[in-house]
Design a protein around this motif. Structure first.
Motif, mmCIF file in Angstrom:
data_model
loop_
_atom_site.group_PDB
_atom_site.id
_atom_site.type_symbol
_atom_site.label_atom_id
_atom_site.label_comp_id
_atom_site.label_asym_id
_atom_site.label_seq_id
_atom_site.Cartn_x
_atom_site.Cartn_y
_atom_site.Cartn_z
ATOM 1 N N VAL A 187 -12.155 -4.410 -6.589
ATOM 2 C CA VAL A 187 -13.179 -3.614 -5.900
ATOM 3 C C VAL A 187 -12.953 -3.660 -4.394
ATOM 4 N N GLN A 188 -12.640 -4.837 -3.882
ATOM 5 C CA GLN A 188 -12.368 -4.965 -2.457
ATOM 6 C C GLN A 188 -11.100 -4.206 -2.064
ATOM 7 N N ALA A 189 -10.048 -4.312 -2.882
ATOM 8 C CA ALA A 189 -8.787 -3.630 -2.583
ATOM 9 C C ALA A 189 -8.976 -2.114 -2.579
ATOM 10 N N LEU A 190 -9.713 -1.586 -3.554
ATOM 11 C CA LEU A 190 -9.957 -0.145 -3.594
ATOM 12 C C LEU A 190 -10.769 0.309 -2.384
ATOM 13 N N HIS A 191 -11.753 -0.473 -2.012
ATOM 14 C CA HIS A 191 -12.582 -0.120 -0.855
ATOM 15 C C HIS A 191 -11.732 -0.059 0.406
ATOM 16 N N THR A 237 0.046 4.412 -12.211
ATOM 17 C CA THR A 237 -0.643 5.514 -11.549
ATOM 18 C C THR A 237 -0.927 5.105 -10.109
ATOM 19 N N THR A 238 -1.459 6.044 -9.323
ATOM 20 C CA THR A 238 -1.816 5.749 -7.935
ATOM 21 C C THR A 238 -3.287 6.073 -7.692
ATOM 22 N N LEU A 239 -3.836 5.436 -6.686
ATOM 23 C CA LEU A 239 -5.242 5.622 -6.337
ATOM 24 C C LEU A 239 -5.455 6.972 -5.669
#
Length: 248
Positions: free
Chosen positions: A100-104, A208-210
């Motif tokens: 969650v932190q990495a995506l943010h 996949t990629t974000l």
């Protein structure tokens, strides 16, 4: 998501009580000592407040020891809650916190981020043939080789059973594919000595990629679809589910 145990919530009240006790004892002791000084004859009162001051110091020492014990116990609880006991990698709960932190961070910058879902091929057959101890040793060896293939900034965890997940920070799809293939080829060439037996294993990988609108669920869903394609088309391969990305 919070991993704090009920004991953790008691630490601040404990410190507050200690502070109030300390302040109260100190004020009473100083006032009493001052009062006793005005009358040297009242030696008993002086000793009373001296004993109160000693009691304060003992109480603070006990509370300090108790605080350290609670802190140590809390750290062990946190480790057990977020780490896989076999591989010592973050488990699914630990991954959720890190991811969650990495995506943010990636979406705020923005920066590219690639996700890999890896699964050891025919692991259940290996487990039934060679036993659980050999399988555990194989998983431990695989986790070590997987970690060694990544940067310290990347996130890797044991998702479940023979499935692992990786988040590659600041990595677009093209570089993510290179890393995935590097991992796959390394595992294919590796020999694992488990319970006196030499085992070989391959790994299937979904990539996949974000994207800007992604949640953790949508990101992992695409990696899972890519992994299923890799398994359905013969294992020991990397399959990509790559929507349009502004990073490529």
């Amino acid at each position: 998501m919070s991993l704090r145990s009920p004991l953790y919530s008691q630490r601040k009240p404990l410190l507050l009580v200690a502070g109030l006790l300390g302040a109260g004892f100190l004020i009473i002791s100083l006032l009493g000592y001052h009062a006793a000084n005005t009358s040297v004859r009242d030696h008993t009162l002086r000793m009373l407040y001296l004993n109160l001051l000693i009691g304060l110091l003992v109480t603070l020492a006990v509370l300090a020891i108790l605080y350290q014990l609670i802190s140590s116990y809390q750290r062990r609880i946190d480790a057990q809650a977020t780490l896989d006991s076999l591989t010592e990698l973050p488990n699914r709960r630990g991954f959720d916190l890190l991811a969650v932190q990495a995506l943010h961070e990636a979406q705020r910058e923005p920066q590219p981020l690639a996700a890999l879902l890896l699964e050891l091929d025919e692991f259940k057959r290996l487990d039934s043939t060679h036993g659980h101890i050999a399988s555990d040793q194989l998983l431990t060896g695989f986790a070590r080789d997987l970690t060694d293939s990544l940067r310290h900034s990347d996130i890797v965890c044991r998702w479940s059973g023979e499935t692992f997940i990786v988040l590659l920070k600041d990595t677009d799809g093209q570089n993510g594919l290179k890393i995935a293939e590097k991992i796959r080829q390394r595992i294919e060439q590796q020999r694992y000595f488990c319970s006196g037996k030499e085992l070989r294993v391959t790994v299937s990988i979904g990539l996949t990629t974000l994207q800007g609108e992604d949640t953790l669920h949508s990101l992992l869903s695409r990696t899972d679809h890519a992994l299923q394609r890799a398994r359905q088309t013969g294992n020991n391969r990397t399959c990509v589910q790559m929507p349009h990305s502004s990073y490529e």
